[in-house]
Design a protein around this motif. Structure first.
Motif, PDB file in Angstrom:
ATOM      1  N   PHE A   1     -11.948   8.054  -3.155  1.00 24.33           N
ATOM      2  CA  PHE A   1     -10.577   7.878  -2.689  1.00 24.33           C
ATOM      3  C   PHE A   1      -9.818   9.191  -2.855  1.00 24.33           C
ATOM      4  O   PHE A   1     -10.204  10.062  -3.650  1.00 24.33           O
TER       5      PHE A   1
ATOM      6  N   ARG B   1      -9.393   5.772   1.450  1.00 23.02           N
ATOM      7  CA  ARG B   1     -10.648   5.475   0.758  1.00 23.02           C
ATOM      8  C   ARG B   1     -11.817   5.588   1.726  1.00 23.02           C
ATOM      9  O   ARG B   1     -11.718   5.238   2.896  1.00 23.02           O
TER      10      ARG B   1
ATOM     11  N   HIS C   1      -1.331   4.008  -7.557  1.00 22.24           N
ATOM     12  CA  HIS C   1      -1.318   5.466  -7.493  1.00 22.24           C
ATOM     13  C   HIS C   1       0.032   5.968  -6.988  1.00 22.24           C
ATOM     14  O   HIS C   1       0.843   5.196  -6.461  1.00 22.24           O
TER      15      HIS C   1
ATOM     16  N   CYS D   1       4.189   4.913  -7.983  1.00 22.43           N
ATOM     17  CA  CYS D   1       3.140   4.157  -8.675  1.00 22.43           C
ATOM     18  C   CYS D   1       3.575   2.751  -9.073  1.00 22.43           C
ATOM     19  O   CYS D   1       2.753   1.828  -9.077  1.00 22.43           O
TER      20      CYS D   1
ATOM     21  N   PRO E   1      -3.279   2.425 -12.469  1.00 22.47           N
ATOM     22  CA  PRO E   1      -4.094   2.490 -11.260  1.00 22.47           C
ATOM     23  C   PRO E   1      -5.118   1.364 -11.216  1.00 22.47           C
ATOM     24  O   PRO E   1      -5.730   1.048 -12.240  1.00 22.47           O
ATOM     25  N   GLN E   2      -5.304   0.787 -10.041  1.00 24.88           N
ATOM     26  CA  GLN E   2      -6.281  -0.295  -9.899  1.00 24.88           C
ATOM     27  C   GLN E   2      -7.704   0.234  -9.761  1.00 24.88           C
ATOM     28  O   GLN E   2      -8.663  -0.522  -9.903  1.00 24.88           O
ATOM     29  N   PHE E   3      -7.832   1.525  -9.520  1.00 21.08           N
ATOM     30  CA  PHE E   3      -9.142   2.173  -9.455  1.00 21.08           C
ATOM     31  C   PHE E   3      -8.936   3.658  -9.711  1.00 21.08           C
ATOM     32  O   PHE E   3      -7.863   4.210  -9.468  1.00 21.08           O
TER      33      PHE E   3
ATOM     34  N   VAL F   1      -2.911   6.344  -0.386  1.00 19.42           N
ATOM     35  CA  VAL F   1      -4.327   6.456  -0.720  1.00 19.42           C
ATOM     36  C   VAL F   1      -5.189   6.229   0.514  1.00 19.42           C
ATOM     37  O   VAL F   1      -4.956   5.305   1.297  1.00 19.42           O
TER      38      VAL F   1
ATOM     39  N   THR G   1       3.352   0.648  -5.564  1.00 20.15           N
ATOM     40  CA  THR G   1       2.146   0.527  -4.746  1.00 20.15           C
ATOM     41  C   THR G   1       1.210  -0.521  -5.322  1.00 20.15           C
ATOM     42  O   THR G   1       1.076  -0.661  -6.542  1.00 20.15           O
ATOM     43  N   SER G   2       0.529  -1.240  -4.445  1.00 19.07           N
ATOM     44  CA  SER G   2      -0.402  -2.272  -4.886  1.00 19.07           C
ATOM     45  C   SER G   2      -1.611  -1.681  -5.598  1.00 19.07           C
ATOM     46  O   SER G   2      -2.262  -2.361  -6.392  1.00 19.07           O
ATOM     47  N   HIS G   3      -1.911  -0.405  -5.332  1.00 17.78           N
ATOM     48  CA  HIS G   3      -3.062   0.245  -5.958  1.00 17.78           C
ATOM     49  C   HIS G   3      -2.692   1.017  -7.219  1.00 17.78           C
ATOM     50  O   HIS G   3      -3.561   1.453  -7.972  1.00 17.78           O
TER      51      HIS G   3
ATOM     52  N   GLU H   1       0.808  -1.212   0.000  1.00 18.69           N
ATOM     53  CA  GLU H   1       0.000   0.000   0.000  1.00 18.69           C
ATOM     54  C   GLU H   1       0.848   1.272   0.000  1.00 18.69           C
ATOM     55  O   GLU H   1       0.450   2.296  -0.561  1.00 18.69           O
TER      56      GLU H   1
END
Length: 328
Positions: free
Chosen positions: A142, A137, A131, A124, A218-220, A135, A127-129, A87
């Motif tokens: 987010f 949320r 970004h 980026c 990005p994952q989201f 982050v 990170t697992s997400h 994260e």
């Protein structure tokens, strides 16, 4: 009616004449070649959307160092692709991180002395997400926290400088990161390590192939709350002014060809050394046209690079660096 005494075609009459009066020049020493470092040994994995560009293990990256040095290329820009992510992107500042190890291997090569080795600073890829910072949320909403992210970026910069980076290049677009990185470098005794700031990095559709190369999509959501709106030229100048005030030594504009007006405006206003990044989408769309026979590869490649130089860039980060150096 007399024919005009001035005939501009006189100065286009031969290759030698055109070379003599040419206003803008391309040199291999003004080109920076990006490298994507990955785990393993003997790894040279081609990126499907970027013909001729590879994920490289450190030993293979050293081979690229030697090739670039022999071509007279000016420098390298390093990105890391870790096997594990979390994260906070802790691999970015680990002393044994992928880029840190790559830097040490590259610096052992005698050929590296002729190259400026630049380390990209962002979270980026780590990170697992996906970004560029920390982050938070709340349901579907987010936010990428600015100040806590800046602290980690500064920590990353110091780690990369300690590992041997000649230049630190923050690409995250968090507010205040240049000042924080300058402080971190100075406190680590790296007073002479310059900062090449991605001073106006736009939220662009032209980054798609890079996200495959660096596994950094990005994952989201998206990055429009921190990367710049492509409609805003005046805001880009404010971003640059702020980075200069915080201690940036050089500027990097990204992307290049869709934002030539931004490069020109920055060149007119600011005296710092300035580069531009011909990004993955620019490279890939040209290659797509080459593969279909729609464009002459060498001419189109050099013309695209010349346009960036003519707009005002002193140097260019480009995946064409080796091919262009050979042509030049």
């Amino acid at each position: 009616m007399e024919f005009p005494a001035t005939r501009l075609r006189r100065l286009r009459s031969s290759a030698a004449m055109r070379s003599l009066v040419r206003e803008t020049h391309l040199e291999p020493s003004a080109l920076i070649y990006p490298l994507f470092l990955c785990e393993g040994e003997g790894v040279r994995r081609e990126i499907s959307s970027m013909p001729g560009v590879f994920n490289l293990s450190s030993d293979e990256a050293v081979k690229e160092v030697e090739a670039c040095a022999s071509l007279g290329i000016g420098g390298l820009l390093l990105f890391g692709i870790p096997d594990e992510k979390d994260e906070q992107g802790s691999g970015a500042w680990a002393s044994d991180g992928i880029v840190q190890r790559g830097l040490r291997a590259i610096k052992k090569s005698s050929q590296a002395e002729s190259l400026v080795v630049i380390a990209d600073v962002c979270l980026c890829e780590y990170t697992s997400h996906g970004h560029c910072g920390i982050v938070t949320r709340d349901g579907d909403h987010f936010d990428v926290e600015n100040d806590s992210s800046v602290a980690l970026l500064a920590k990353t910069a110091a780690s990369l400088a300690e590992a041997g980076a000649d230049v630190i290049a923050p690409s995250d677009m968090m507010d205040g990161r240049v000042a924080a990185i300058r402080t971190a470098l100075d406190e680590a005794g790296k007073h002479n390590t310059p900062i090449l700031s991605y001073a106006s990095k736009f939220a662009s559709a032209f980054y798609g192939p890079f996200r495959e190369a660096a596994d950094s999509a990005p994952q989201f959501g998206d990055r429009r709350t921190y990367q710049m709106d492509g409609a805003n030229l005046r805001e880009a100048m404010r971003e640059i002014e702020q980075d200069i005030a915080e201690g940036a030594d050089m500027l990097l504009m990204k992307p290049a060809m869709p934002y030539l007006d931004v490069i020109r405006e920055a060149r007119n206003r600011f005296d710092l050394p300035m580069g531009a990044y011909q990004v993955s989408g620019e490279y890939s769309m040209l290659h797509a046209a080459f593969q279909r026979g729609w464009l002459e590869p060498e001419r189109a490649m050099l013309e695209s690079l010349l346009s960036i130089r003519r707009a005002g860039a002193d140097f260019i980060v480009t995946y064409f660096a080796k091919d262009a150096a050979k042509a030049l």
